[in-house]
Design an enzyme around this catalytic site. Structure first.
Site, PDB file in Angstrom:
ATOM      1  N   TYR A 120      66.675  40.381  50.915  1.00 48.71           N
ATOM      2  CA  TYR A 120      67.002  39.136  50.298  1.00 48.71           C
ATOM      3  C   TYR A 120      68.218  38.916  49.618  1.00 48.71           C
ATOM      4  O   TYR A 120      69.601  38.369  49.348  1.00 48.71           O
ATOM      5  CB  TYR A 120      66.026  38.448  50.266  1.00 48.71           C
ATOM      6  CG  TYR A 120      66.041  36.526  49.342  1.00 48.71           C
ATOM      7  CD1 TYR A 120      66.617  36.029  50.440  1.00 48.71           C
ATOM      8  CD2 TYR A 120      65.728  36.565  48.465  1.00 48.71           C
ATOM      9  CE1 TYR A 120      67.316  34.321  50.056  1.00 48.71           C
ATOM     10  CE2 TYR A 120      65.822  35.231  47.686  1.00 48.71           C
ATOM     11  CZ  TYR A 120      66.735  34.200  48.554  1.00 48.71           C
ATOM     12  OH  TYR A 120      66.869  33.010  48.111  1.00 48.71           O
ATOM     13  N   GLU A 177      62.058  25.859  48.455  1.00 50.67           N
ATOM     14  CA  GLU A 177      61.809  25.918  47.247  1.00 50.67           C
ATOM     15  C   GLU A 177      60.645  25.332  46.630  1.00 50.67           C
ATOM     16  O   GLU A 177      60.420  25.183  45.780  1.00 50.67           O
ATOM     17  CB  GLU A 177      62.997  25.537  46.068  1.00 50.67           C
ATOM     18  CG  GLU A 177      64.346  26.380  46.053  1.00 50.67           C
ATOM     19  CD  GLU A 177      64.376  27.961  45.710  1.00 50.67           C
ATOM     20  OE1 GLU A 177      63.002  27.832  45.421  1.00 50.67           O
ATOM     21  OE2 GLU A 177      65.200  29.056  46.049  1.00 50.67           O
ATOM     22  N   TRP A 234      57.957  34.706  45.780  1.00 53.55           N
ATOM     23  CA  TRP A 234      59.161  33.962  46.314  1.00 53.55           C
ATOM     24  C   TRP A 234      59.224  34.863  48.193  1.00 53.55           C
ATOM     25  O   TRP A 234      59.564  34.360  48.770  1.00 53.55           O
ATOM     26  CB  TRP A 234      59.985  33.788  46.146  1.00 53.55           C
ATOM     27  CG  TRP A 234      61.944  34.381  46.789  1.00 53.55           C
ATOM     28  CD1 TRP A 234      62.370  34.810  47.392  1.00 53.55           C
ATOM     29  CD2 TRP A 234      61.762  32.932  47.356  1.00 53.55           C
ATOM     30  NE1 TRP A 234      63.451  34.704  48.200  1.00 53.55           N
ATOM     31  CE2 TRP A 234      62.750  33.023  48.464  1.00 53.55           C
ATOM     32  CE3 TRP A 234      60.867  31.165  47.144  1.00 53.55           C
ATOM     33  CZ2 TRP A 234      63.256  31.448  49.436  1.00 53.55           C
ATOM     34  CZ3 TRP A 234      61.566  30.300  48.569  1.00 53.55           C
ATOM     35  CH2 TRP A 234      63.159  31.003  49.092  1.00 53.55           C
TER      36      TRP A 234
END
Length: 224
Positions: free
Chosen positions: A49, A71, A79
């Site tokens: 990522y 988010e 995350w």
């Protein structure tokens, strides 16, 4: 799709010890000879990522909506958890088409709350749907991309270590306030700053990271 600044800043360097060399909270020299922040060095999915997506400019409406929603769902979680669930999120939320999600009703909410592959949080699911409607409404006034990118600052941070990476900015505070005024939810200053980092509005790559300046937006600030 936010980076999770707190998760990155507090990541134990031991997680990366088998594949990288690191000093404090500065960049990690990985086995491929490239430097990355600690949070991106400790997990293959986070590394991919970081190397291919995080910090690159995003201007299309669906892409921005997806990252805004993710988010919001990330709040309170790591995350990497969101990244692992991302394919399921995309399927559950109709490919993050604002028009499709804006039309979701009670049955869709029940379906989402029963989907064990995603984060089943009623408030966040409701926010994702209301945010889709806000995105559609915003089209008559320039659109989501124009609004978000209008808050690009004149300068971007130049962090040497993770402690120097901010978690919010005057611009993220102002943008969060405007998004809320426009009907968006789960868009506090920290979440909005994470969004701005993720889509290239600001560049918070560590100065000696191999990704510093690669967005093309902040080339002048890249490390030499």
């Amino acid at each position: 799709m936010q980076n999770d600044t707190q998760d990155r800043a507090t990541a134990a360097t031991a997680d990366a010890a088998t594949t990288a060399l690191t000093t404090g909270s500065g960049s990690v020299l990985c086995e491929d000879g490239l430097r990355r922040p600690p949070w991106a060095a400790r997990d293959p999915l986070l590394r991919e990522y970081y190397d291919t997506e995080w910090g690159m400019p995003v201007h299309d409406e669906a892409g921005l909506y997806e990252r805004l929603v993710l988010e919001g769902f990330q709040s309170g979680l790591s995350w990497v958890t969101i990244l692992r669930k991302r394919p399921a999120f995309r399927e559950a939320f109709a490919g993050f088409s604002p028009d499709a999600v804006a039309a979701f009703g009670t049955e869709d909410v029940e379906r989402l709350m029963a989907d064990q592959r995603i984060v089943r949080n009623g408030r966040k699911i409701d926010a994702a749907i209301s945010n889709a409607r806000a995105v559609v409404e915003l089209r008559s006034d320039g659109g989501l991309a124009q609004l978000i990118w209008s808050y690009r600052p004149e300068a971007t941070p130049e962090p040497q270590v993770m402690e120097e990476v901010p978690t919010q900015s005057p611009e993220s505070v102002a943008l969060a306030k405007e998004l809320k005024r426009r009907g968006f939810r789960f868009v506090g200053p920290v979440t909005v700053f994470a969004l701005m980092e993720a889509i290239g509005v600001v560049d918070t790559h560590l100065m000696d990271s191999h990704r510093r300046g690669t967005s093309g937006i902040w080339v002048a600030d890249s490390a030499g």
